[in-house]
Design a protein around this motif. Structure first.
Motif, PDB file in Angstrom:
ATOM      1  N   UNK A  91       0.611  -1.110   0.183  1.00 39.06           N
ATOM      2  CA  UNK A  91       0.197  -0.376  -0.072  1.00 39.06           C
ATOM      3  C   UNK A  91       1.036   1.565   0.070  1.00 39.06           C
ATOM      4  N   UNK A  92       1.915   1.340   0.953  1.00 41.24           N
ATOM      5  CA  UNK A  92       2.613   2.260   0.944  1.00 41.24           C
ATOM      6  C   UNK A  92       3.774   2.544  -0.601  1.00 41.24           C
ATOM      7  N   UNK A  93       4.001   1.884  -1.122  1.00 40.80           N
ATOM      8  CA  UNK A  93       4.363   1.833  -2.389  1.00 40.80           C
ATOM      9  C   UNK A  93       3.429   2.261  -4.015  1.00 40.80           C
ATOM     10  N   UNK A  94       2.409   2.283  -3.608  1.00 42.28           N
ATOM     11  CA  UNK A  94       1.609   2.332  -4.288  1.00 42.28           C
ATOM     12  C   UNK A  94       0.876   3.456  -4.256  1.00 42.28           C
ATOM     13  N   UNK A 135     -23.074  17.878  -3.325  1.00 48.53           N
ATOM     14  CA  UNK A 135     -23.901  16.567  -3.958  1.00 48.53           C
ATOM     15  C   UNK A 135     -24.552  15.876  -2.892  1.00 48.53           C
ATOM     16  N   UNK A 136     -23.629  16.125  -1.567  1.00 45.25           N
ATOM     17  CA  UNK A 136     -24.055  16.043  -0.347  1.00 45.25           C
ATOM     18  C   UNK A 136     -23.432  14.514   0.251  1.00 45.25           C
ATOM     19  N   UNK A 137     -23.852  13.533   1.112  1.00 43.80           N
ATOM     20  CA  UNK A 137     -23.126  12.351   1.800  1.00 43.80           C
ATOM     21  C   UNK A 137     -23.334  11.914   0.354  1.00 43.80           C
ATOM     22  N   UNK A 138     -21.901  10.510   0.502  1.00 48.44           N
ATOM     23  CA  UNK A 138     -21.697   9.732  -0.233  1.00 48.44           C
ATOM     24  C   UNK A 138     -21.220   8.440   0.516  1.00 48.44           C
ATOM     25  N   UNK A 139     -21.553   7.299   0.387  1.00 51.95           N
ATOM     26  CA  UNK A 139     -20.944   5.901   1.020  1.00 51.95           C
ATOM     27  C   UNK A 139     -19.831   5.266   0.101  1.00 51.95           C
ATOM     28  N   UNK A 140     -18.800   4.755   0.426  1.00 51.72           N
ATOM     29  CA  UNK A 140     -17.391   4.343   0.231  1.00 51.72           C
ATOM     30  C   UNK A 140     -17.631   3.194   0.662  1.00 51.72           C
ATOM     31  N   UNK A 141     -17.626   2.034   0.003  1.00 45.87           N
ATOM     32  CA  UNK A 141     -17.297   0.720   0.798  1.00 45.87           C
ATOM     33  C   UNK A 141     -15.556  -0.239  -0.086  1.00 45.87           C
ATOM     34  N   UNK A 142     -15.518  -0.095   1.790  1.00 38.93           N
ATOM     35  CA  UNK A 142     -13.909  -0.659   1.491  1.00 38.93           C
ATOM     36  C   UNK A 142     -13.936  -2.120   1.192  1.00 38.93           C
ATOM     37  N   UNK A 143     -13.422  -2.680   0.636  1.00 34.99           N
ATOM     38  CA  UNK A 143     -13.948  -4.400   0.737  1.00 34.99           C
ATOM     39  C   UNK A 143     -12.257  -4.828   1.528  1.00 34.99           C
ATOM     40  N   UNK A 162      -8.591  -1.937   3.118  1.00 35.64           N
ATOM     41  CA  UNK A 162      -9.145  -3.748   3.975  1.00 35.64           C
ATOM     42  C   UNK A 162      -7.882  -4.140   3.988  1.00 35.64           C
ATOM     43  N   UNK A 163      -6.912  -4.292   3.259  1.00 37.01           N
ATOM     44  CA  UNK A 163      -6.049  -4.928   3.756  1.00 37.01           C
ATOM     45  C   UNK A 163      -5.002  -4.964   5.153  1.00 37.01           C
TER      46      UNK A 163
END
Length: 418
Positions: free
Chosen positions: A212-215, A393-401, A407-408
């Motif tokens: 994750x750090x590298x990318x 544009x108001x709140x929005x939900x973002x899924x973290x798989x 997520x990892x």
């Protein structure tokens, strides 16, 4: 327009949202105006004492949380203590956006572009107003792909600066008054590539954190002058005329009170499984187990300042007026709402005393000028209207798989495997 009455106790003098919009627009355009101050006086609802944040009176044996005020009329300044700091007050204000207001959350009512991060099961992980470094936060950067998929203009927000702040206004508005700092920037792409190359692991299979750090978390090209912005709004709560009062622990465990703290079962102390009992603190002999600190006080005050000088450094184009008024109104709305949410911690339950906040315009070379704020509902309505005007544009939900970079890392930190 007429200047609102300075009498804060007269309901008839309350300024309307429309009047306030015009007033703020005029003040923001006037270079003689340094900013707006807000001061208040409070009392502790738990009695004659107030409790500072844990661990702030002394650190490593050194007194850090109590200080002397300025000398006046030849006498020594009185002893003061910080009850809530700049960073803490800002964090409390931002968190209100995800909190309740009316039939839903404040963000729902305002149409604020709040991002709510949820996992695969729909459990809320965090929100964009709880990120410590706002759009510069590592959590935000690790969610790069998911944010873009949800329609968030990640790249524009990431590269926004005081010279080009439009993406912040519509995508991460609290960064403007509360500041940000990108710590992983280099002036050129060549320097960024070189720094990233050095940081990569030599292991054949890097960990989730290294990948994750590298990318996503490595250095990237950005002019260092554009990578940070000091907060425009500062606020703190202080206790004046304080004296320390230590408070002893008094709860004794009914089952394990008589068991020595050195008792072991199978070579393990009882404390390793959460059993055992800490006896009441001996305030005269126990330096290793100091009890909590409370403070008696003469007065409790808050001091806040919004820098209109700093706001003018943001180049909102083509017309800066809506953006400036929105930023001021949003900040003052959150700080006004905080006055109704002063349960800062156990022992620090505060009440704003009459006549409420004293709000003043501070001009260079002139006496302060008292102004009035609209009531909270009108101020919230003004923020909502201005937000719609600039493109919220108001709140929005973002899924973290579980298989996403963020997520990892969450799973790795929790000791699980994806």
């Amino acid at each position: 327009m007429t200047t609102p009455s300075a009498d804060p106790t007269t309901a008839a003098t309350k300024v309307s949202a429309d009047e306030f919009r015009h007033l703020v627009a005029e003040l923001a355009a006037d270079t003689s105006v340094a900013g707006i101050t807000l001061t208040g006086r409070y009392e502790s609802l738990t009695g004659h004492t107030v409790t500072p944040p844990a661990g702030t009176i002394r650190q490593k044996g050194e007194e850090v949380g109590i200080f002397r005020g300025p000398e006046e009329n030849g006498s020594h300044g009185e002893t003061m203590a910080t009850i809530d700091s700049w960073g803490s007050v800002v964090a409390r204000c931002e968190a209100l956006l995800a909190g309740p207001f009316g039939e839903g959350s404040l963000a729902d009512y305002l149409g604020f572009p709040l991002v709510v991060f949820v996992d695969d099961e729909g459990t809320v992980l965090t929100t964009s107003v709880e990120l410590s470094h706002r759009q510069a936060d590592a959590t935000w950067r690790l969610a790069h792909d998911e944010l873009i998929e949800a329609g968030v203009d990640f790249d524009a927000i990431q590269q926004a600066s005081r010279k080009e702040p439009t993406a912040l206004l519509t995508g991460f508005p609290t960064a403007i008054p509360f500041g940000w700092w990108h710590s992983q920037t280099k002036r050129s792409q060549k320097a960024a590539d070189k720094a990233n190359e050095k940081s990569r692991s030599t292991k054949k299979n890097g960990s989730e954190l290294e990948e994750g750090r590298d990318k996503y978390l490595g250095y990237y090209a950005m002019n260092p002058a554009d990578s940070r912005s000091a907060r425009l709004f500062t606020a703190e709560f202080l206790a004046l005329g304080v004296k320390e009062r230590r408070r002893a622990a008094a709860k004794v465990d009914a089952l394990f009170a008589a068991v020595s703290e050195d008792t072991k079962i199978g070579g393990n102390k009882l404390s390793t499984v959460g059993l055992g009992s800490i006896p009441p603190t001996d305030l005269t002999t126990s330096a290793s187990r100091p009890g909590p600190y409370d403070l008696t006080y003469r007065a409790i005050e808050s001091h806040a300042f919004f820098s209109l000088t700093g706001l003018r450094t943001f180049r909102f184009l083509p017309d800066p007026e809506p953006a400036r008024v929105l930023t001021v109104a949003l900040t003052l709305l959150l700080y006004s709402l905080l006055q109704h949410n002063l349960s800062l911690r156990a022992g620090t339950e505060l009440r704003l005393c009459k006549p409420g906040l004293d709000v003043q315009v501070q001009r260079h070379g002139a006496a302060p000028e008292a102004i009035r704020l609209p009531d909270v509902d009108e101020l919230a309505g003004l923020v909502r209207d201005l937000g719609a005007e600039v493109g919220w544009e108001g709140p929005r939900v973002v899924r973290i798989g579980h298989d996403s970079p963020l997520g990892k890392i969450i799973l790795a930190v929790d000791g699980q495997k994806s």
